[in-house]
Design a protein around this motif. Sequence first.
Motif, PDB file in Angstrom:
ATOM      1  N   SER A  74      33.077  21.949 -18.907  1.00 45.82           N
ATOM      2  CA  SER A  74      32.491  20.707 -18.569  1.00 45.82           C
ATOM      3  C   SER A  74      31.449  20.335 -19.486  1.00 45.82           C
ATOM      4  O   SER A  74      30.442  21.240 -19.508  1.00 45.82           O
ATOM      5  N   ASP A  75      31.403  19.469 -20.282  1.00 42.06           N
ATOM      6  CA  ASP A  75      30.404  18.812 -21.027  1.00 42.06           C
ATOM      7  C   ASP A  75      29.723  17.948 -20.261  1.00 42.06           C
ATOM      8  O   ASP A  75      30.092  17.099 -19.542  1.00 42.06           O
ATOM      9  N   ALA A  76      28.447  18.120 -20.487  1.00 40.78           N
ATOM     10  CA  ALA A  76      27.183  16.973 -19.876  1.00 40.78           C
ATOM     11  C   ALA A  76      26.164  16.845 -20.868  1.00 40.78           C
ATOM     12  O   ALA A  76      26.087  17.664 -21.973  1.00 40.78           O
ATOM     13  N   SER A  77      25.602  15.545 -20.682  1.00 41.72           N
ATOM     14  CA  SER A  77      24.323  15.147 -21.503  1.00 41.72           C
ATOM     15  C   SER A  77      23.577  14.207 -20.873  1.00 41.72           C
ATOM     16  O   SER A  77      23.829  13.758 -19.872  1.00 41.72           O
ATOM     17  N   GLY A  78      22.016  14.273 -21.166  1.00 43.26           N
ATOM     18  CA  GLY A  78      21.329  13.542 -20.614  1.00 43.26           C
ATOM     19  C   GLY A  78      19.845  13.523 -21.302  1.00 43.26           C
ATOM     20  O   GLY A  78      19.650  14.319 -22.187  1.00 43.26           O
ATOM     21  N   VAL A  79      18.949  12.573 -20.467  1.00 45.46           N
ATOM     22  CA  VAL A  79      17.468  12.894 -21.047  1.00 45.46           C
ATOM     23  C   VAL A  79      16.963  14.099 -20.698  1.00 45.46           C
ATOM     24  O   VAL A  79      17.005  14.838 -19.619  1.00 45.46           O
TER      25      VAL A  79
END
Length: 223
Positions: A74-79
């Motif tokens: 599961s790929d995730a990204s954020g501040v």
Amino acid sequence: MKSLAAAGVSIAVLAGASLPAFAADLPQPAQPVIYDNQVSSARFDWSGFYFGGNLGWGWGQFTTNSALTGRFNSDASGVNGGVHAGYNHAITPNIIAGLEADFQLSDLEKRRSVAGVGVKTSSDWNSTIRGRLGYAFDRFMIYGTGGLAIADLEVAAAGSKGNETAIGWTLGAGIEGAVTDNVTARLEYLYQDFGRESFTLGGTRYRTDLDASIARFGVSYKF
């Protein structure tokens, strides 16, 4: 004879009186110019304690495995943002060694449905304790960094959730420059690899690990 002697004395007196004026007309050696406000040649001092904040972007991949879902990513990204503090020591005028710690709030979260099972993986905070080694070009420095990484890791599935503190390692590099004698600014990249954590959710065992990257801009105040 006496008149000749008197004439000679008069000529000598006149010649002696005219020598200073003649010497003043000759070219004089150049005199050094002295300025009242000389520019200081002192190098920037990187040594000492510092404290600051940073803001950037984090991205990563959760790898999860269970009997119900099998193995999936599961790929995730954020501040990503937080604070840092550390200490630098100048081994030589160019070689700078230091120790730094930071704490960041992160926004890594991903929901997936695999084999009919809804799984959410997330990480809400991140922290590191790292050594730094840099090479300074007076007010500008490039450095490498590495050490211990710690992060929150949460997995939710089958109506229940588990939360663990994952321990791993981090490596990275950055560039930093002196804006004033007390304020520095930096750009930095960190790669992090965390150990695998296990969760028992709804009677099923889930194993999840996280690989993450952070790119961020920071400002520090040097005491």
